[in-house]
Enzyme design. Structure first.
Site: not given
Length: 450
Positions: A215, A332, A407, A262, A415
């Site tokens: 202060c 646990c 490519c 400090c 599939c």
């Protein structure tokens, strides 16, 4: 008693009362006289040591320290009817750190001063001598050593040849019954010296002005806190706000000196004086908890209504809470399950598998003791993570596809669906390369690497 003597005594006692505070001079109401405490002014960095001469001497019986103040010499006096015209005052001298021999020499010097000032009031010359000349008269210099005999009282005879200012050997000085030595033991003497030195230092500190660097106002020391390790001083108002914020935020290890970089830390007593009993209780609780958290052999009872710190059993996964008697697994935190593996959730299992992959050989063994076989789970998770990082799902059947070379027109091995590796769009079976000729699609990117 003559009127002249009576008036002289009254005047002298009134003068003492006006000059000295109530703590320094206590007047005797029953008879003319009183007790005055004289604190000597010591040289800077005055070193004092206490050595015990007892047969059971140990390091605990010896003491060395630098002090700014020593306990006072106490002059107790009574003025007889013939004082000051014909009769000297009756008196005793007591001190905790002077030997009876040294006190006897001082008594003799007070008698000499009475002879030199016969017929005049003498209390003030006595006080002046004791306060200003005692150290020189007894040849006391830093470092000063006090020898304590086996019965706990300071020895009358010193181990080395010492003389007072008048050249009289201390060893040969007679013992005066007016010299009073009241120390019971070495610990009692040490405690008395340290307590008095600290009290006087605080008294001096409280009376000085200090600039608070928070202060930027000057405050008396009585309104400030002093960090002894670093010598920094801040006003209590600023430190109170600073500490309260830290404690409310749980930062109990941050109650240090506000000076940048400090390392000095406030003592618990300083914290309590600043923040009050209620907030200090929170500080004390959090400080204890944080200290326990750092201890590897401490676990907390998992019951939310308990949370008592529990000392872990050596070479056992079981802990028993001393407060609620709940037996639980330290790993646990569930009820103790003996040799069965700890139960974990799927999410916890994934984390354990990752921990298993990163652990060394010893760590892997410890994890499998607690949670069962983790190697297969860890490998599966590792494979899944690798697939996620190095493949893309077929847009038709979602099977993972890895591109090694070639490519960007891909055909799923499962599939048989054609698709673009770049945007994962399904391509026509008749002309899958049209996708790479269309300006609105992956135009001219058939051989571009992704």
């Amino acid at each position: 008693m003559s009127t002249q003597d009576q008036e002289a005594q009254v005047d002298e006692l009134l003068a003492l009362t006006s000059i000295y505070s109530d703590t320094e001079f206590k007047r005797n109401n029953a008879a003319p006289g009183g007790e005055i405490q004289l604190c000597l002014e010591l040289p800077a960095d005055f070193e004092i040591s206490i050595k015990s001469n007892s047969a059971t001497n140990s390091s605990a019986d010896n003491f060395e320290n630098t002090v700014s103040f020593l306990p006072p010499i106490v002059l107790n006096f009574e003025l007889p009817p013939g004082y000051p015209s014909t009769t000297p005052p009756n008196f005793t001298l007591s001190c905790k750190w002077l030997t009876p021999t040294q006190l006897s020499l001082l008594c003799q010097r007070l008698d000499d001063l009475w002879e030199e000032n016969s017929g005049c009031v003498v209390i003030f010359p006595w006080i002046q001598f004791l306060k200003e000349e005692t150290l020189d008269y007894l040849n006391i210099k830093s470092p000063y050593e006090i020898d304590v005999s086996s019965n706990g009282l300071q020895s009358w005879m010193q181990t080395t040849e010492k003389t007072c200012e008048d050249g009289v050997s201390l060893e040969k000085a007679p013992y005066d019954k007016r010299a009073i030595q009241d120390v019971q033991s070495v610990p009692a003497l040490v405690r008395c010296i340290l307590d008095f030195n600290e009290a006087q230092q605080k008294k001096v500190f409280d009376s000085k002005l200090f600039l608070c660097n928070i202060c930027f106002m000057e405050k008396l020391g009585s309104e400030c806190t002093h960090f002894k390790a670093c010598e920094h001083v801040y006003c209590n108002y600023c430190l109170k706000d600073y500490f309260e914020i830290q404690i409310k935020d749980g930062q109990v290890h941050a109650l240090n000196c506000p000076e940048p970089k400090c390392p000095s830390v406030a003592t618990p007593a300083q914290v309590k004086d600043l923040v009050g009993e209620q907030l200090f209780s929170r500080y004390d609780r959090l400080l204890l908890q944080s200290s326990l958290d750092l201890m590897a052999d401490i676990a907390y009872c998992p019951r939310l209504t308990c949370q008592t710190p529990v000392l872990k059993e050596q070479k056992s996964a079981m802990c028993i809470c001393s407060a609620c008697q709940y037996a639980f697994c330290i790993y646990c935190k569930r009820a103790f399950h003996g040799i069965s593996y700890c139960r974990v959730t799927p999410a916890q299992l994934i984390e354990l598998a990752r921990e298993y992959l990163d652990a060394d050989k010893k760590g892997k063994i410890e994890l499998e003791k607690r949670y069962g076989p983790l190697k297969k789970i860890a490998e599966d998770i590792q494979n899944k993570e690798w697939i996620q990082e190095n493949s893309k799902p077929c847009p038709s059947c979602k099977a993972p596809i890895e591109k090694i070379e070639g490519c960007n027109k891909m055909t799923c091995s499962g599939c048989k669906q054609n698709f673009c590796w770049l945007c994962l769009k399904v391509l026509s079976q008749e002309n899958p390369y049209q996708h790479f000729d269309d300006p609105t699609e992956c135009f001219n990117r058939l051989h571009v690497r992704n």
